[in-house]
Motif scaffolding. Structure first.
Motif, PDB file in Angstrom:
ATOM      1  N   LEU A 202       0.837  -1.191   0.000  1.00  0.00           N
ATOM      2  CA  LEU A 202       0.000   0.000   0.000  1.00  0.00           C
ATOM      3  C   LEU A 202       0.876   1.248   0.000  1.00  0.00           C
ATOM      4  O   LEU A 202       1.854   1.325   0.732  1.00  0.00           O
ATOM      5  N   THR A 203       0.520   2.228  -0.846  1.00  0.00           N
ATOM      6  CA  THR A 203       1.251   3.494  -0.879  1.00  0.00           C
ATOM      7  C   THR A 203       0.236   4.628  -0.873  1.00  0.00           C
ATOM      8  O   THR A 203      -0.738   4.613  -1.611  1.00  0.00           O
ATOM      9  N   GLY A 204       0.455   5.620  -0.040  1.00  0.00           N
ATOM     10  CA  GLY A 204      -0.523   6.698   0.050  1.00  0.00           C
ATOM     11  C   GLY A 204      -1.686   6.299   0.943  1.00  0.00           C
ATOM     12  O   GLY A 204      -1.571   5.444   1.828  1.00  0.00           O
ATOM     13  N   VAL A 205      -2.844   6.923   0.705  1.00  0.00           N
ATOM     14  CA  VAL A 205      -4.015   6.713   1.556  1.00  0.00           C
ATOM     15  C   VAL A 205      -5.151   6.096   0.751  1.00  0.00           C
ATOM     16  O   VAL A 205      -5.241   6.252  -0.467  1.00  0.00           O
ATOM     17  N   VAL A 206      -6.012   5.374   1.463  1.00  0.00           N
ATOM     18  CA  VAL A 206      -7.213   4.797   0.860  1.00  0.00           C
ATOM     19  C   VAL A 206      -8.291   5.870   0.881  1.00  0.00           C
ATOM     20  O   VAL A 206      -8.561   6.480   1.920  1.00  0.00           O
ATOM     21  N   ARG A 207      -8.938   6.093  -0.272  1.00  0.00           N
ATOM     22  CA  ARG A 207      -9.920   7.169  -0.374  1.00  0.00           C
ATOM     23  C   ARG A 207     -11.238   6.679  -0.970  1.00  0.00           C
ATOM     24  O   ARG A 207     -11.246   5.851  -1.883  1.00  0.00           O
ATOM     25  N   GLU A 208     -12.324   7.253  -0.446  1.00  0.00           N
ATOM     26  CA  GLU A 208     -13.622   7.092  -1.092  1.00  0.00           C
ATOM     27  C   GLU A 208     -13.704   8.070  -2.252  1.00  0.00           C
ATOM     28  O   GLU A 208     -13.349   9.244  -2.118  1.00  0.00           O
ATOM     29  N   GLN A 209     -14.176   7.602  -3.407  1.00  0.00           N
ATOM     30  CA  GLN A 209     -14.357   8.454  -4.569  1.00  0.00           C
ATOM     31  C   GLN A 209     -15.756   9.064  -4.587  1.00  0.00           C
ATOM     32  O   GLN A 209     -16.630   8.692  -3.788  1.00  0.00           O
ATOM     33  N   GLU A 210     -15.979   9.980  -5.493  1.00  0.00           N
ATOM     34  CA  GLU A 210     -17.273  10.658  -5.569  1.00  0.00           C
ATOM     35  C   GLU A 210     -18.419   9.677  -5.791  1.00  0.00           C
ATOM     36  O   GLU A 210     -19.527   9.876  -5.298  1.00  0.00           O
ATOM     37  N   ASP A 211     -18.161   8.588  -6.539  1.00  0.00           N
ATOM     38  CA  ASP A 211     -19.209   7.599  -6.812  1.00  0.00           C
ATOM     39  C   ASP A 211     -19.293   6.527  -5.728  1.00  0.00           C
ATOM     40  O   ASP A 211     -19.922   5.485  -5.918  1.00  0.00           O
ATOM     41  N   GLU A 212     -18.649   6.733  -4.572  1.00  0.00           N
ATOM     42  CA  GLU A 212     -18.646   5.858  -3.402  1.00  0.00           C
ATOM     43  C   GLU A 212     -17.792   4.604  -3.592  1.00  0.00           C
ATOM     44  O   GLU A 212     -17.858   3.677  -2.787  1.00  0.00           O
ATOM     45  N   THR A 213     -16.957   4.584  -4.635  1.00  0.00           N
ATOM     46  CA  THR A 213     -15.958   3.530  -4.766  1.00  0.00           C
ATOM     47  C   THR A 213     -14.842   3.777  -3.758  1.00  0.00           C
ATOM     48  O   THR A 213     -14.433   4.918  -3.546  1.00  0.00           O
ATOM     49  N   ILE A 214     -14.336   2.721  -3.125  1.00  0.00           N
ATOM     50  CA  ILE A 214     -13.183   2.824  -2.233  1.00  0.00           C
ATOM     51  C   ILE A 214     -11.950   2.446  -3.043  1.00  0.00           C
ATOM     52  O   ILE A 214     -11.857   1.331  -3.573  1.00  0.00           O
ATOM     53  N   ARG A 215     -11.000   3.364  -3.165  1.00  0.00           N
ATOM     54  CA  ARG A 215      -9.830   3.180  -4.031  1.00  0.00           C
ATOM     55  C   ARG A 215      -8.573   2.980  -3.174  1.00  0.00           C
ATOM     56  O   ARG A 215      -8.253   3.790  -2.305  1.00  0.00           O
ATOM     57  N   ILE A 216      -7.843   1.874  -3.477  1.00  0.00           N
ATOM     58  CA  ILE A 216      -6.665   1.494  -2.708  1.00  0.00           C
ATOM     59  C   ILE A 216      -5.437   1.612  -3.605  1.00  0.00           C
ATOM     60  O   ILE A 216      -5.352   0.918  -4.630  1.00  0.00           O
ATOM     61  N   PRO A 217      -4.453   2.441  -3.239  1.00  0.00           N
ATOM     62  CA  PRO A 217      -3.274   2.629  -4.094  1.00  0.00           C
ATOM     63  C   PRO A 217      -2.108   1.708  -3.692  1.00  0.00           C
ATOM     64  O   PRO A 217      -1.807   1.549  -2.517  1.00  0.00           O
ATOM     65  N   PHE A 218      -1.453   1.117  -4.708  1.00  0.00           N
ATOM     66  CA  PHE A 218      -0.261   0.302  -4.482  1.00  0.00           C
ATOM     67  C   PHE A 218       0.902   0.865  -5.281  1.00  0.00           C
ATOM     68  O   PHE A 218       0.719   1.699  -6.176  1.00  0.00           O
ATOM     69  N   ASN A 219       2.103   0.381  -4.965  1.00  0.00           N
ATOM     70  CA  ASN A 219       3.306   0.891  -5.620  1.00  0.00           C
ATOM     71  C   ASN A 219       3.716   0.049  -6.824  1.00  0.00           C
ATOM     72  O   ASN A 219       4.891  -0.113  -7.121  1.00  0.00           O
TER      73      ASN A 219
END
Length: 552
Positions: free
Chosen positions: A277-294
């Motif tokens: 995991l890199t950065g923060v997990v965020r909810e998007q405007e359409d309520e999708t939860i987005r998880i960033p990796f390196n």
């Protein structure tokens, strides 16, 4: 000699004769006129372009143009979009800087400020009424020189050089030599630092690009940025081309652009680092939860059982049902989680990745599991960004904080935009009230008014910092007013009879704001003190307005 920074759109500047008390009215009317072909203001052009200047004066006895060395006279006619190569062939009298022709075409080959001088002699007195960039409208009388009347005018032309891109590239802090052709190796997930150092041509913007090498004229964009100093992450395996487009644009600024391609290719290789995991997990405007990796994921299916999404309701933990987990279609370094039920703005949600999923990166790494990673909820502030936090420095008109008359009222205190104490960003509102003064009252006008839904609750909040040592009277308070309805007070907060903690940011929230009219301006009474006894410095920041959401 008068130097004139002319502003005009295909300018015709008129001169007309006035009778001098020492002279009889002449039988022949004399005046002086000037025309140029530049259709923008001020005279601001690209290098290797020309401007036509015409002396439209009447009944002068002598006339002469003078240009700077390094610029040239051209012989027309010209066609639209004629090239520099054609202009070079149409130069007349190379090296000559004076001309007695009424109309001249000046070919500018020297960047920076250039002068074009028009010198006219008349037998009678005349006056020049013109407009310059620095002086505004003005009158210039002819000068009496040895019994003749002289108008000596110099037009200032700003010539902008051709843009010449200049860049630096660093890897792990070390400056790379980008002039060769050797491959630059980058591990997947690592970033290189690209710095635009272009000064020649006075650029106003740039666009970095990392792309595939052209095939049949087609490329695929991999990464980019428009920042002056850009840290660009290389996520996709392969060999890529990098470069920058540098441009100049703006109102009344001659446009130009140039592209620099870095000759060394970038080869992205598998990473030696953990796939995590890199950065923060965020909810998007359409309520999708987005998880960033390196790194990039290999597409997968039916892996929902290896993820957990939990809702914390005051200590009561609930597992939310996951509808799908998938690799993001546009950027394979992201995983997207979609739930079976809506997400509400105040929700406190965490997400976990369990071991044994079998998910891999494109360079065959296994993702590192994680537990109860907080989800940053998607937020919408209906207030303009510089009203939400005055990082523009304030006093910028609409969509900015202004003094609301505070600084011009002898019985009121003062306000400014300060960097001394901030909740977020770089600036906050600083409000100063001294004994004998009764209020500080900033205001903000919105260029795009906010239309509230009837009967719907909205949440309004802000943060306040009282400078330590401030003396706040028991009756001191603050409030927000909707200008067209002074009775609509969003929040009244007193200063706690002097008990509000000082030296820290305190937040004030109202969740049931209702508004019946279009919201286009608010008056913020930051400090009101009917006793005129406050001696306080108070900062405000993080103004927030949004529709209230409550999980049923």
């Amino acid at each position: 000699m008068k130097k004139i920074y002319l502003i005009a759109v295909v300018l015709i500047t008129s001169f007309w004769a006035c009778q001098d008390d020492d002279y009889d009215k002449p039988n022949v009317f004399s005046d002086v006129g000037l025309y140029h072909s530049q259709a923008q203001a001020p005279l601001d052009i690209n290098i290797f372009e020309y401007i036509t200047f015409a002396n439209t004066s009447q009944n002068f006895t002598h006339h002469e143009w003078t240009i700077d060395e390094g610029n040239f006279f051209l012989e027309g006619p010209f066609q639209w979009r004629d090239s520099m190569e054609l202009y070079e062939k149409q130069i007349i009298n190379p090296g000559e800087t004076k001309s007695e022709e009424k109309t001249i075409n000046v070919y500018f080959k020297k960047s920076g400020w250039n002068e074009v001088r028009m010198f006219n002699i008349f037998d009678e007195y005349v006056e020049f009424r013109g407009y310059s960039f620095e002086r505004g409208y003005y009158t210039q009388p002819a000068e009496n020189v040895a019994g003749k009347w002289v108008i000596d005018t110099t037009l200032m032309v700003y010539v902008r050089d051709t843009i010449v891109p200049e860049i630096e590239v660093k890897q792990a802090g070390a400056l790379l030599d980008i002039t060769g052709t050797d491959t630059i190796y980058v591990e997947a997930g690592d970033a290189l630092e690209f710095t635009d150092k272009t000064t020649i041509g006075e650029p106003t913007g740039r666009n970095w690009f990392i792309r595939t090498f052209p095939v049949d004229g087609q490329t695929e964009h991999i990464a980019g940025s428009n920042l002056e100093v850009a840290n660009i992450v290389f996520k996709k395996l392969g060999v890529f081309q990098g470069g920058i487009n540098v441009s100049r644009s703006g109102q009344n600024i001659p446009a130009d652009n140039d592209r620099l391609i870095i000759p060394r290719p970038f080869k992205v290789i598998p990473s030696s680092k953990p796939f995590e995991l890199t950065g923060v997990v965020r909810e998007q405007e359409d309520e999708t939860i987005r998880i960033p990796f390196n790194g990039e994921f290999v597409p997968f299916f039916q892996k929902e059982s290896f993820f957990e999404v939990k809702l914390d309701q005051g200590g009561t933990i609930t597992n939310l049902q996951i509808k799908s987990v998938a690799v993001n279609e546009d950027d394979a370094t992201f995983l997207d989680i979609v739930l079976d039920e809506p997400i509400y703005r105040p929700d406190v949600i965490t997400v976990s990745l369990l071991d044994g999923s079998g998910i891999e990166s494109t360079d065959t790494r296994i993702p590192v599991s994680f537990t109860d990673e907080p989800v940053i909820m998607h937020n919408v502030n209906l207030l303009p960004p510089m009203v939400a936090s005055p990082d523009d420095g304030g006093f910028q008109g609409d969509d900015s904080w202004n003094d609301g008359g505070t600084n011009n009222n002898a019985s009121w205190g003062n306000m400014e935009v300060s960097t001394e104490e901030v909740a977020t960003g770089t600036h906050s509102l600083k409000c100063i009230l001294k004994p004998g003064e009764n209020r500080v009252q900033p205001s903000a006008t919105l260029s795009q008014p906010i239309i509230f839904e009837p009967g719907v609750d909205y949440t309004f909040s802000y943060k306040r910092f009282i400078e330590p040592g401030s003396v706040v009277s028991g009756g001191a308070r603050s409030g927000f007013f909707f200008i067209s309805n002074w009775g609509d007070q969003w929040i009244w907060t007193n200063y706690g009879n002097g008990n509000e903690p000082q030296g820290v940011w305190n937040e004030f929230i109202k969740t049931d704001v209702k508004q019946t009219q279009v919201f286009s301006r608010m008056m913020f009474r930051a400090i009101i003190d009917g006793t005129n006894s406050c001696d306080a410095v108070v900062y405000y920041d993080d103004f927030y307005l949004v529709k209230t959401e409550v999980r049923p």
